[in-house]
Design an enzyme around this catalytic site. Structure first.
Site, PDB file in Angstrom:
ATOM      1  N   PHE A 233       0.853  -1.186   0.000  1.00  0.00           N
ATOM      2  CA  PHE A 233       0.000   0.000   0.000  1.00  0.00           C
ATOM      3  C   PHE A 233       0.887   1.234   0.000  1.00  0.00           C
ATOM      4  O   PHE A 233       1.782   1.359   0.840  1.00  0.00           O
ATOM      5  CB  PHE A 233      -0.927   0.020   1.222  1.00  0.00           C
ATOM      6  CG  PHE A 233      -1.924   1.135   1.158  1.00  0.00           C
ATOM      7  CD1 PHE A 233      -3.057   1.024   0.368  1.00  0.00           C
ATOM      8  CD2 PHE A 233      -1.717   2.314   1.856  1.00  0.00           C
ATOM      9  CE1 PHE A 233      -3.972   2.073   0.275  1.00  0.00           C
ATOM     10  CE2 PHE A 233      -2.627   3.362   1.771  1.00  0.00           C
ATOM     11  CZ  PHE A 233      -3.756   3.242   0.984  1.00  0.00           C
TER      12      PHE A 233
ATOM     13  N   ASP B 282       9.281   2.681   1.394  1.00  0.00           N
ATOM     14  CA  ASP B 282       8.109   3.404   1.875  1.00  0.00           C
ATOM     15  C   ASP B 282       8.024   3.174   3.377  1.00  0.00           C
ATOM     16  O   ASP B 282       7.610   2.113   3.844  1.00  0.00           O
ATOM     17  CB  ASP B 282       6.856   2.899   1.160  1.00  0.00           C
ATOM     18  CG  ASP B 282       5.582   3.581   1.662  1.00  0.00           C
ATOM     19  OD1 ASP B 282       5.616   4.197   2.750  1.00  0.00           O
ATOM     20  OD2 ASP B 282       4.557   3.476   0.977  1.00  0.00           O
TER      21      ASP B 282
ATOM     22  N   LYS C 288       2.746  10.050   8.245  1.00  0.00           N
ATOM     23  CA  LYS C 288       2.054   9.587   9.456  1.00  0.00           C
ATOM     24  C   LYS C 288       2.611  10.187  10.747  1.00  0.00           C
ATOM     25  O   LYS C 288       2.313  11.323  11.073  1.00  0.00           O
ATOM     26  CB  LYS C 288       2.045   8.051   9.486  1.00  0.00           C
ATOM     27  CG  LYS C 288       1.044   7.441   8.489  1.00  0.00           C
ATOM     28  CD  LYS C 288       0.816   5.986   8.741  1.00  0.00           C
ATOM     29  CE  LYS C 288      -0.097   5.315   7.729  1.00  0.00           C
ATOM     30  NZ  LYS C 288      -1.522   5.484   8.010  1.00  0.00           N
TER      31      LYS C 288
HETATM   32  N1  PLP Z   1       2.383   4.183   2.437  1.00  0.00           N
HETATM   33  C1  PLP Z   1       2.104   3.378   3.460  1.00  0.00           C
HETATM   34  C2  PLP Z   1       3.040   2.262   3.787  1.00  0.00           C
HETATM   35  C3  PLP Z   1       0.953   3.557   4.221  1.00  0.00           C
HETATM   36  O1  PLP Z   1       0.667   2.740   5.242  1.00  0.00           O
HETATM   37  C4  PLP Z   1       0.075   4.629   3.885  1.00  0.00           C
HETATM   38  C5  PLP Z   1      -1.160   4.858   4.650  1.00  0.00           C
HETATM   39  O2  PLP Z   1      -1.679   3.987   5.300  1.00  0.00           O
HETATM   40  C6  PLP Z   1       0.417   5.453   2.819  1.00  0.00           C
HETATM   41  C7  PLP Z   1       1.584   5.207   2.119  1.00  0.00           C
HETATM   42  C8  PLP Z   1      -0.455   6.605   2.431  1.00  0.00           C
HETATM   43  O3  PLP Z   1      -0.318   7.641   3.344  1.00  0.00           O
HETATM   44  P1  PLP Z   1      -1.407   8.835   3.381  1.00  0.00           P
HETATM   45  O4  PLP Z   1      -2.705   8.200   3.777  1.00  0.00           O
HETATM   46  O5  PLP Z   1      -0.865   9.795   4.374  1.00  0.00           O
HETATM   47  O6  PLP Z   1      -1.480   9.392   2.005  1.00  0.00           O
END
Ligand code: PLP
Length: 410
Positions: free
Chosen positions: A139, A224, A253
């Site tokens: 994700f 990520d 986050k």
């Molecule tokens: N990358 C990862 C690993 C995530 O867990 C998330 C959100 O859960 C995101 C990206 C996306 O972040 P945002 O919701 O702040 O756009």
């Protein structure tokens, strides 16, 4: 003060229905406790989805927020500002990176990372080197590029043609990665622990193999760390405990403890491929978000705090083992530090939502990661007493779902 003109029902009347929020409406938070509009209290094991790393209403963050808000909270990127420069220096000092680009969310940090990787490959090798390798169940956010790179097709289907040049491989499969990464590969993007995908840690040998394959084929390795970053795993960034250093790291986050901020970190040589005007944002790097993040980074990077994360993680694992001895619902406990996933056993497959709802009814906010995994991402400084109280309430919730007899299922 309780606003009686709105309620949970109002959500169904005025909000675009992309979420299905809980029946109660949180109103106030302090530390790891939250109170709803009816005055009921909850122990917060969710942390706003791995965001409120220092809990709610942290006094030092409140102080910075108030001071910076009164001083300057937005100025636009035609000017720089002291808080964002301080924050960039802090992140550079703590990581492999020399340069930072600030955005407002994880998705935007990843969007920047993917665009930068494409630009680097374009400049160095030409247009044909554009393939992005990602992993199933991953994700990376909800912009159309990041959701297409993410490995959960249900999120990117039904929006017309997807961006091209993206492949998805099985996570933790070294042979598949070695076969697929080649001259055409521009970048590999990977979560050191898949969060939304079920709290699945990467095998260190898998990350090493990705690093080697990227080096062999001139591709960039993107970590990520939107969910794993800023102390969540008991290290400031998860990569620091893997022996593998990425070329680009994305973080969001917990970086703002709930104030929206994200960042893409990279080396000087890679950053040089983004010149003035090539990428941008209105709010990214605003002084208010940067001042708050700067304080978060200062507090979370304390080795004592990080050691506390690892200790609390062990405590949760012990508590889960005790619960399981009574109820026999969990098959495997995975994760790192305070990002913990408890996979339900076969008899309880598909029932994560039932446990989640029962927990809320007993006064515990928690998370799930898919239909079979209970996920815990509490504040990194959750007091022991709240942790214990939360698990006492969870035991009641498990009893509600499973019945009194140990191991009984409905
Ligand atoms: N990358 C990862 C690993 C995530 O867990 C998330 C959100 O859960 C995101 C990206 C996306 O972040 P945002 O919701 O702040 O756009």
């Amino acid at each position: 003060m309780n606003d009686t003109t709105v309620s949970r029902k109002t959500f169904d009347e005025v909000m675009v229905p992309v979420f299905a929020p809980a029946p109660f409406v949180p109103d106030r938070g302090e530390g790891s406790r939250v109170w709803d509009t009816e005055g009921r209290d909850y122990i917060d094991f969710a942390g706003g989805i791995a965001v409120t790393a220092l809990g709610h209403a942290h006094p030092a963050l409140l102080r910075v927020l108030h001071e910076q808000a009164a001083r300057l909270w937005h100025i636009g990127n035609g000017y720089t500002n002291a808080p964002v420069l301080r924050l960039a220096k802090q992140l550079a000092a703590l990581t492999f990176a020399d340069r930072a680009f600030f955005a407002n969310s994880g998705a935007e940090a990843n969007e920047a990372a993917l665009k930068l990787a494409r630009r680097v490959a374009f400049d160095r090798h030409g247009a044909q080197k554009a393939e992005i390798v990602s992993f199933t169940q991953s994700f990376h956010g909800r912009t159309f590029f990041t959701v297409s790179v993410g490995g959960q097709p249900k999120y990117s289907e039904g929006f017309g043609p997807r961006p091209e040049g993206i492949v998805h491989l099985p996570y933790n499969d070294i042979a598949a990665a070695r076969r697929a990464i080649g001259a055409q590969t521009c970048a590999v993007i990977v979560e050191p622990v898949q969060g939304e995908g079920g709290v699945i840690p990467a095998d260190p040998a898998f990350l090493r193999a990705l690093r080697e394959a990227c080096d062999a084929h001139g591709a960039l390795l993107i970590f990520d760390e939107v969910q794993t970053g800023v102390g969540r795993t008991g290290h400031f960034y998860a990569y620091q405990d893997t022996g593998v250093t990425p070329d680009i790291l994305t973080t969001a986050k917990a970086l703002g403890n709930g104030f929206p901020i994200g960042a893409m970190l990279t080396t000087e040589a890679i950053a040089a491929h983004f010149s003035v005007g090539v990428h941008g944002t209105t709010y990214g790097g605003n002084p208010l978000g940067a001042a708050i993040a700067s304080k978060v980074v200062e507090l979370v990077s304390d080795p004592a705090l990080l050691a506390g994360v690892r200790e609390r993680g062990e405590r949760i694992r012990a508590k889960l083992a005790q619960l399981n001895a009574r109820f026999d619902v969990i098959g495997e406990v995975r994760g790192k530090g305070l990002l913990i996933g408890a996979q339900l056993n076969a008899r309880h497959a598909g029932r994560a939502k039932d446990f989640h709802t029962a927990a809320a009814n007993r006064g515990v906010m928690m998370l799930i990661a898919g239909p079979d995994v209970l996920r815990f991402a509490p504040s990194l400084i959750i007091p022991e007493a709240d942790l214990d109280e939360g698990f006492a309430r969870l035991a009641q919730a498990f009893e509600d779902v499973c019945g009194r007899a140990p191991g009984a299922s409905r």
